[in-house]
Write an enzyme that holds these catalytic residues in place. Sequence first.
Site, PDB file in Angstrom:
ATOM      1  N   LYS A   1       0.786  -1.194  -0.154  1.00 13.21           N
ATOM      2  CA  LYS A   1      -0.025  -0.042  -0.012  1.00 13.21           C
ATOM      3  C   LYS A   1       0.795   1.214  -0.007  1.00 13.21           C
ATOM      4  CE  LYS A   1      -4.123  -1.778   2.015  1.00 13.21           C
ATOM      5  NZ  LYS A   1      -4.463  -2.547   3.239  1.00 13.21           N
ATOM      6  N   ARG A   2       2.080   1.093   0.530  1.00 17.17           N
ATOM      7  CA  ARG A   2       3.005   2.218   0.513  1.00 17.17           C
ATOM      8  C   ARG A   2       3.224   2.770  -0.951  1.00 17.17           C
ATOM      9  NH1 ARG A   2       8.011   1.710   1.159  1.00 17.17           N
ATOM     10  NH2 ARG A   2       7.949  -0.439   0.879  1.00 17.17           N
TER      11      ARG A   2
END
Length: 388
Positions: free
Chosen positions: A256-257
């Site tokens: 997700k980063r």
Amino acid sequence: MDKQQMRLRFAPSPTGPFHIGGARSALFNWLIARKYGGKLVLRIEDTDLERSSRQSEENIKEALKWLGISWDEGIDVGGEYGPYRQTERLTLYSQYTTQLLENDQAYYCYCSEEELEVERQQQMTKGETPHYSGRCRHLSEGERSQLEMEGRKPVVRFRVPENQEIVINDIVRGTVTFESNGIGDFVIVKSDGIPVYNYAVVLDDALMKITHVIRAEEHLSNTPRQVLIYQALGLTTPVFGHISLILGADRSKMSKRHGATAVEQYRNRGYLPEAVVNFLALLGWSPTGDQEIFSVDELIGAFSMERLAKNPAVFDIDKLNWLNAHYIRKASPDSILELALPHLVEAGFVKIPISSEERVWLTSVVATVQEYISYAAQVVEHAAIKRY
Ligand code: GLU
């Protein structure tokens, strides 16, 4: 290629948003099935009762349909080897567990979490890789009933044979060898009677007559355990192919980063399924020439298992945007407006239902900006300028 019809499967765990990596695995299996005249099975691996949900299962099916990935057998469509949801197959699994227990290839283990933790700590202090010590490996009937009387609920552990080499001929990675000694007897059925992934996956792939298991590289380390179970039960091992990891731009595992990882997020922003399919196909497969834009039919024609890449694939958002821009330019302004509309509503430009004048106006906005946008949500930025 032998005459046997290829049977592939996509076996997602419905435990959260449908990840781009899952879509890539589904796509590769689908392309191979279509290319080589095989069948694709969709099986739901929902044995993680706490994390699995029907909503996530729906989300996966919805995303597959959006991408145009259809399955020949599996949930919803049925087939000869169902049921296709693991929680509906528990009786089947228990027959094999009984067989393994009877043949002494598996055993009941009564160790508590706390005891196992103490063991792990001790092994780590000694600099060993944590593994099950085998404490319950040779319990007598008497010892077992004593432990049962204490109210302990056992798990079932697979008895890993000693000094064995496990050789996997992976179509992507080549020959990969593991030593059985490092593995340690592992749990196959939890104390609540639910099998773990490594066990259920083997029984299902074997019972569903899967010939080729094509899945993400992170499962390569699970494969020796699975092969040992195939061997213990005398089942035919499928061909394995572990496709490359997907990395973010900084070359660490995509998460997700790095931005959106769920298929739904791309869909909501107004990416087109043709672009996403085209993009995903190039993540871990390389065509022979320089062509980068492929229709689905071209992909089916060009795809080959021999050209699955070993090296990690880098998720390059600029490339996805470039591909999407290509497909957006070819789409009708009406269809792009449909995708942009929720964003225009959210930005306060229009209210649903839009009037016919607004539709005419917005369609002309889309027709003008279609050349310049990468995804439909970007119409909003341009609509601001065009209004007056
Ligand atoms: N349910 C597993 C997953 O979603 C499937 C792994 C496999 O394909 O064997 O990761």
